[in-house]
Design an enzyme around this catalytic site. Structure first.
Site, PDB file in Angstrom:
ATOM      1  N   ASP A  91       0.796  -1.237  -0.105  1.00  0.00           N
ATOM      2  CA  ASP A  91      -0.057   0.038   0.055  1.00  0.00           C
ATOM      3  C   ASP A  91       0.869   1.315  -0.135  1.00  0.00           C
ATOM      4  OD1 ASP A  91      -0.051   0.898   3.056  1.00  0.00           O
ATOM      5  OD2 ASP A  91      -0.176  -1.206   3.098  1.00  0.00           O
ATOM      6  N   ASP A 133      -9.581   3.833   6.584  1.00  0.00           N
ATOM      7  CA  ASP A 133      -8.383   3.664   7.359  1.00  0.00           C
ATOM      8  C   ASP A 133      -9.022   4.501   8.566  1.00  0.00           C
ATOM      9  OD1 ASP A 133      -6.103   4.169   8.743  1.00  0.00           O
ATOM     10  OD2 ASP A 133      -5.097   4.478   7.035  1.00  0.00           O
ATOM     11  N   GLU A 152      -7.891   4.860  12.545  1.00  0.00           N
ATOM     12  CA  GLU A 152      -6.815   4.624  13.313  1.00  0.00           C
ATOM     13  C   GLU A 152      -6.496   5.709  14.510  1.00  0.00           C
ATOM     14  OE1 GLU A 152      -2.449   4.715  11.546  1.00  0.00           O
ATOM     15  OE2 GLU A 152      -3.744   4.555   9.670  1.00  0.00           O
TER      16      GLU A 152
END
Length: 212
Positions: A12, A100, A102
């Protein structure tokens, strides 16, 4: 990582990798790539377009990911992500779109989770596909929810174990980001390394089912 050698390998990338020689990446045996597209409500990764096109031309299966900001409107973020990816004119990629998550951005757990639910619902309505969640166990478990296990999981854990630890609510993983410091032909410097929970053929079949 001590996973099965037959598992499909991928990377990625974002602007952090600067110029990527995608034919070299493919030549080194990598079969998929997740590419950063957007962040929050108004940031587009400056290398998204060139990476999106380059990965396709090299024959890699592609997925795009969005960095989720809990303090921003989830609906605005979902639309921004979708419009950025599809604005390239060749669809939304072969792999599921990814959120994503986090960081909580100083928001309460209830705000993070409710905004995430809204984002996922909006993105699924826009795309007609179920999105995937990228996270890591210690952060996710701190949110106090085990109610998202029906979403496919891309788990981050940098360990030498044969499998990652699963966050609350999941019984399996689809993708595992197992290193932040990989060295790959065609990329100068470190790059994230990932593996699919199956072979390259398994990945193609799984991706086709996800596209419907």
């Amino acid at each position: 990582m001590n996973g099965a050698s037959s598992s499909a390998r991928g990377i990625d990338v974002s602007k952090a990798q600067t110029t990527v020689n995608w034919p070299s990446v493919a030549g080194a045996g990598y079969v998929f790539a997740y590419i950063k597209a957007t962040d929050g409500q108004d940031y587009v990764d400056p290398d998204f377009n060139v990476n999106w096109t380059g990965a396709a031309q090299a024959g890699l299966l592609r997925g795009a990911y969005h960095f989720f900001r809990a303090e921003d409107s989830p609906s605005v973020q979902a639309n921004f992500f979708w419009n950025t990816v599809t604005g390239m004119g060749d669809g939304a990629g072969e792999l599921p779109l990814v959120v994503d998550i986090e960081e909580n951005m100083s928001q309460s757990n209830s705000v993070v989770l409710s905004n995430l639910i809204q984002f996922l619902q909006d993105l699924q309505q826009l795309s007609g596909r179920q999105p995937m969640i990228y996270t890591y166990a210690s952060f996710w478990n701190g949110l106090g929810s085990g109610a998202f296990g029906n979403y496919p999981l891309w788990i981050a854990e940098y360990t030498t174990a044969s499998a990652p630890k699963l966050p609350n609510g999941w019984t399996t993983w689809e993708f595992w980001q197992y290193s932040q410091s990989g060295q790959v032909s065609g990329i100068t410097g470190d790059v994230d390394l990932d593996v699919f929970n199956g072979s390259a053929d398994d990945l193609r079949q799984w991706a086709a089912l996800r596209r419907g």
